[in-house]
Design an enzyme around this catalytic site. Sequence first.
Site, PDB file in Angstrom:
ATOM      1  N   TYR A  57      35.249 -22.452 -70.523  1.00 26.04           N
ATOM      2  CA  TYR A  57      36.226 -21.377 -70.678  1.00 26.04           C
ATOM      3  C   TYR A  57      36.939 -21.470 -72.030  1.00 26.04           C
ATOM      4  O   TYR A  57      37.828 -22.300 -72.236  1.00 26.04           O
ATOM      5  CB  TYR A  57      37.260 -21.425 -69.553  1.00 26.04           C
ATOM      6  CG  TYR A  57      36.691 -21.325 -68.158  1.00 26.04           C
ATOM      7  CD1 TYR A  57      35.447 -20.750 -67.909  1.00 26.04           C
ATOM      8  CD2 TYR A  57      37.397 -21.827 -67.061  1.00 26.04           C
ATOM      9  CE1 TYR A  57      34.928 -20.676 -66.634  1.00 26.04           C
ATOM     10  CE2 TYR A  57      36.891 -21.745 -65.778  1.00 26.04           C
ATOM     11  CZ  TYR A  57      35.650 -21.173 -65.574  1.00 26.04           C
ATOM     12  OH  TYR A  57      35.145 -21.105 -64.293  1.00 26.04           O
ATOM     13  N   HIS A 145      28.767 -27.424 -62.886  1.00 27.48           N
ATOM     14  CA  HIS A 145      28.983 -26.022 -63.238  1.00 27.48           C
ATOM     15  C   HIS A 145      27.661 -25.299 -63.490  1.00 27.48           C
ATOM     16  O   HIS A 145      26.966 -25.578 -64.465  1.00 27.48           O
ATOM     17  CB  HIS A 145      29.862 -25.950 -64.494  1.00 27.48           C
ATOM     18  CG  HIS A 145      30.519 -24.632 -64.702  1.00 27.48           C
ATOM     19  ND1 HIS A 145      31.282 -24.351 -65.816  1.00 27.48           N
ATOM     20  CD2 HIS A 145      30.541 -23.500 -63.946  1.00 27.48           C
ATOM     21  CE1 HIS A 145      31.753 -23.122 -65.724  1.00 27.48           C
ATOM     22  NE2 HIS A 145      31.308 -22.584 -64.610  1.00 27.48           N
TER      23      HIS A 145
END
Length: 330
Positions: A57, A145
Amino acid sequence: MRHTTLGTGSTVPVTGLSFGAAGIGNLYTPVGPGQAREAVDAAWDAGIRYFDTAPHYGLGLSERRLGAALRERPRNAYTLSTKAGRLLEPVPGAGTAEPDDLAHGFAVPATHRRVWDFGADGVRRSVEESLTRLGLDRIDIVYLHDPDDHAEEAFTQAYPALERLRAEGTVGAIGAGMNQTAMLTRFLRETDTDVVLCAGRFTLLDQSALTELLPEAAARGRSVVVGGVFNSGLLADPRPGATYDYATAPPALLDRALRMDAVTRRYGVPLRAAALHYPLRHPAVASVLVGARSAAEVRDAAALADLPLPDDLWAELRAEGLLTENGATA
């Protein structure tokens, strides 16, 4: 605010509503540092005590901003999760004038590149680098992830590395986070994960998690954190041109969302409130993760979470053929 402990084997608590920090990592558009801090502060004031981020992010910006906002809080008063699987490698000679990272969805300078790494050493390095960016002494939950295209490495190297980190006490709980259910179900069946993060697959418009993932989690005493409850926009604001899973919503799904919206409005409830509440009706779901980029968005989510939703609303959605008895779409 509802509180739950993840799974049956961990001592890691989460709140029913959790803060997704992709937005404060400049997801799609820039967010100023003051606005980012205000969003985290508003989440705290609303009683949210579970915060989720990832190196992906904003090329680490989300982790840095979230850590800065949380460092002054009592460390035992909140739960923090981040993710492993993408290492951030500096781009030689890169500076603030470099091209942006919008190809990956973030309005930040492309000073680093993401390198997939689900090896054991890569996972440990990822956690160490996240701790540095966060400026905190520990991470409560680490998810692998998006290991979709790295299954063998994820199961044979990355997951065992997480188990070792958990045994050492470096992290409190471990799991995987994905936008699909099949591999998450495999993690539940083949590993000792505490929790899985499932995005977009347990919503009013997509209940595919009900087929195997949620029954498996319930049977094994594991927890599920649900993200993407608005399916990227359609369930937040159903209208022509609204997005569903990051593309323009197909007409059939738009029609279903509009019909749901008509039902919820008869009860004085916005559709987005029903979308937020729906996953929490399942006993395996520990928390609903809502992304926010401003204090106003946080306060809106908290207000939606506090709204009482009558049982008759869910009954009418079933009667209208919009939900079947087990929650799946008709």
